[in-house]
Design an enzyme around this catalytic site. Structure first.
Site, short mmCIF file in Angstrom:
data_model
loop_
_atom_site.label_atom_id
_atom_site.label_comp_id
_atom_site.label_asym_id
_atom_site.label_seq_id
_atom_site.Cartn_x
_atom_site.Cartn_y
_atom_site.Cartn_z
N LYS A 77 4.84 -57.08 -36.85
CA LYS A 77 5.58 -56.53 -37.98
C LYS A 77 6.98 -57.14 -38.02
O LYS A 77 7.57 -57.42 -36.97
CB LYS A 77 5.64 -55.01 -37.81
CG LYS A 77 6.17 -54.22 -38.99
CD LYS A 77 6.04 -52.74 -38.66
CE LYS A 77 6.55 -51.84 -39.78
NZ LYS A 77 6.36 -50.40 -39.45
N SER A 152 4.11 -47.67 -42.75
CA SER A 152 4.88 -48.81 -43.21
C SER A 152 4.42 -50.15 -42.62
O SER A 152 4.94 -51.21 -42.97
CB SER A 152 6.36 -48.62 -42.85
OG SER A 152 6.53 -48.54 -41.45
N SER A 176 2.96 -44.79 -39.04
CA SER A 176 3.06 -46.07 -39.75
C SER A 176 2.05 -47.12 -39.32
O SER A 176 1.90 -48.13 -40.00
CB SER A 176 4.48 -46.64 -39.59
OG SER A 176 5.39 -45.91 -40.37
#
EC number: 6.3.5.7
Length: 488
Positions: A77, A152, A176
């Site tokens: 990420k 996310s 997330s």
């Protein structure tokens, strides 16, 4: 790419597969899936050089001398710091930021021979539940591009789901990793707080941030965990006790296991198909010899409110560092105050600014006891209820992960549904509040061929036990056949 990481590494070590061949296969997947907007920065040229070097090294050394991730493409990420590779947090304010150091978890992957193929898209500064709040574009669901990927950590999960990488790291502060894993049909794991170092993970909420792992197989999650878990002197919150070898049973059993079904987890808005899947899997646990019993976690209903007070308060503190002075985007202003205000107004999106403003409000001296202290008390109550449940003899909790399969973009982005979209986290947030390990395992498809997944939760630092149970569930569901079909 239907191999597990262990199988792929074994093939490369015995010479039946080269790192370059594997990388090229993954790059083909990247190209096919580029419209999903899962990747912010593709590190393909450097990976090609490293893959060639690994292949040359393979010619010189025996397989046993090669790293455990020899030539395996992975993604992380874009809120993990990576030396020499830009780290944007999917925000304009960091769109050109290049760190001079690498996050501990990422460095461990590289040191083990892994190839960092991509930095992945996300909600800006990890503030969102759909991966739609990104300066780099909206992440699309590979099962249906009209659906959100979840957030996310949507880019990491989609990179795994479409076969671009074997595994990916995300951050999980309130769900997330587990939320998009459920929407996209992959395994999404959140470790016990402190089991994996957070050094180099750009902070959202220090007291709840964890490094999550996404992969197509539970065995791959365990394989990555074994490499990156452990104490880190650079992270004071990491667990100091020695971490045992992460090794799962060949054929896990749930016979005699006490499986708790929290009746407080029947949250309003949960779809009928999710409830039916939950009931079906509970029955399968029972048929396999587990004892399925009810459990009570009554404070679950207050989890979202407590989480957002605490999250926004910590965000207000953490985001003070983005002022346009030392790094990142810088605007203009006649005074220092105007410079700060202009930089943040232009460099940060509405969702981030809203959390900063709300957090500062909660932390005002006149509001501190009313909001922040009360939220901390709710957090403690939630943690105590989990502890009491596990101390009563329950080994694992089986729960939904989200309210429904992946929502449509038009619904999710409608401002009238913003609060409802946050409600998807009701099943995942309390795990972060309590610091417990949890994993989402895909179990089937609904009538629209969208994945449905369920969540497993165990006591603190029972991560290996958790993953063994998850592997049993994975073996029973055989969801991999649907993923293989989707990729082909």
């Amino acid at each position: 790419m239907k191999k597990t990481i262990f199988e792929a590494v074994k093939s490369m070590k015995n010479g039946s597969l080269t790192s370059t061949q594997l990388l090229n296969t993954c790059l083909e997947r990247v190209e096919k899936a580029k419209d999903l907007q899962a990747i912010v920065t593709l590190n393909d040229e450097l990976c090609k050089i490293k893959a060639a070097a690994l292949d040359a090294k393979r010619e010189e050394l025996s397989g046993d001398e090669l790293g455990p991730l020899h030539g395996i493409p992975v993604a992380v990420k874009d809120n993990f710091s990576t030396a020499g590779i830009r780290t944007t947090c999917a925000s304009r304010i960091l769109s050109d930021y290049v760190p001079n150091y690498t996050a501990t978890a990422v460095q461990k992957l590289l040191s083990a021979g892994g190839l960092l193929l991509a930095k992945t898209n996300m909600d800006e500064f990890a503030m969102g539940a759909g991966s739609v709040e990104s300066h780099m574009g909206e992440v699309r669901n590979p099962w249906n591009t009209d659906r959100v990927a979840g957030g996310s950590s949507g880019g990491s999960i989609v990179s795994v789901a479409c076969g671009a990488v074997f595994a990916a790291l995300g951050s999980d502060t309130g769900g997330s990793v587990r939320n998009p894993a459920c929407f996209c049909g992959v395994v999404g794991y959140k470790p016990s707080y402190g089991l994996i170092s957070r050094h180099g993970l750009i902070s959202l909420e220090n007291s709840m941030d964890t490094v999550g792992i996404a992969a197509r197989y539970v065995d791959d999650v365990a394989y990555i965990l074994d490499i990156i878990a452990g104490w880190d002197a650079k992270d004071s919150t990491s667990v100091k006790r020695p971490v045992d070898k992460v090794q799962l049973d060949e054929e896990p059993s749930v016979k005699g296991l006490n499986v708790g079904i929290p009746y407080d987890f029947h949250a309003p808005g949960t779809s009928r198909e999710v409830i039916d899947e939950w009931s079906r899997i509970a029955d399968e646990f029972e048929r396999a010899g587990a004892n399925v019993v009810s459990a009570s976690l009554p404070s679950t209903q207050f989890g979202i409110d407590a989480y957002y007070v605490l999250c926004k308060s910590e965000v207000a503190s953490n985001m003070a560092r983005y002022d346009g002075i030392e790094y990142g985007f810088r605007s203009n202003g006649e005074s220092t105050e105007q410079l700060y205000a202009s930089t943040r107004a232009i460099g940060l999106n509405d969702a981030v600014r809203e959390r900063i403003l709300a957090g500062n409000y909660f932390l005002l001296s006149r509001n501190y006891k009313k909001y922040y202290e009360k939220a901390q008390k709710v957090r403690r109550k939630i943690a105590n209820e989990f502890n009491d449940t596990f101390n009563s003899g329950i080994d694992v909790l089986l729960t939904p992960a989200v309210l429904e399969p992946a929502p449509r973009f038009d619904w999710f982005k409608d401002s009238r549904n913003r609060v409802k979209s946050q409600d998807h986290d009701i099943y995942t947030i309390t795990v972060n509040l309590a610091g417990l390990p949890a994993v989402v395992v895909p179990t089937g498809l609904n009538k629209e061929n969208l994945p449905i997944g369920l969540q497993l939760i165990t006591p603190y630092l029972n991560d290996v036990k958790l993953l063994n149970i998850a592997k049993w569930l994975e073996n029973y569901c055989s969801f991999k056949q649907f993923v293989d079909r989707q990729m082909n």
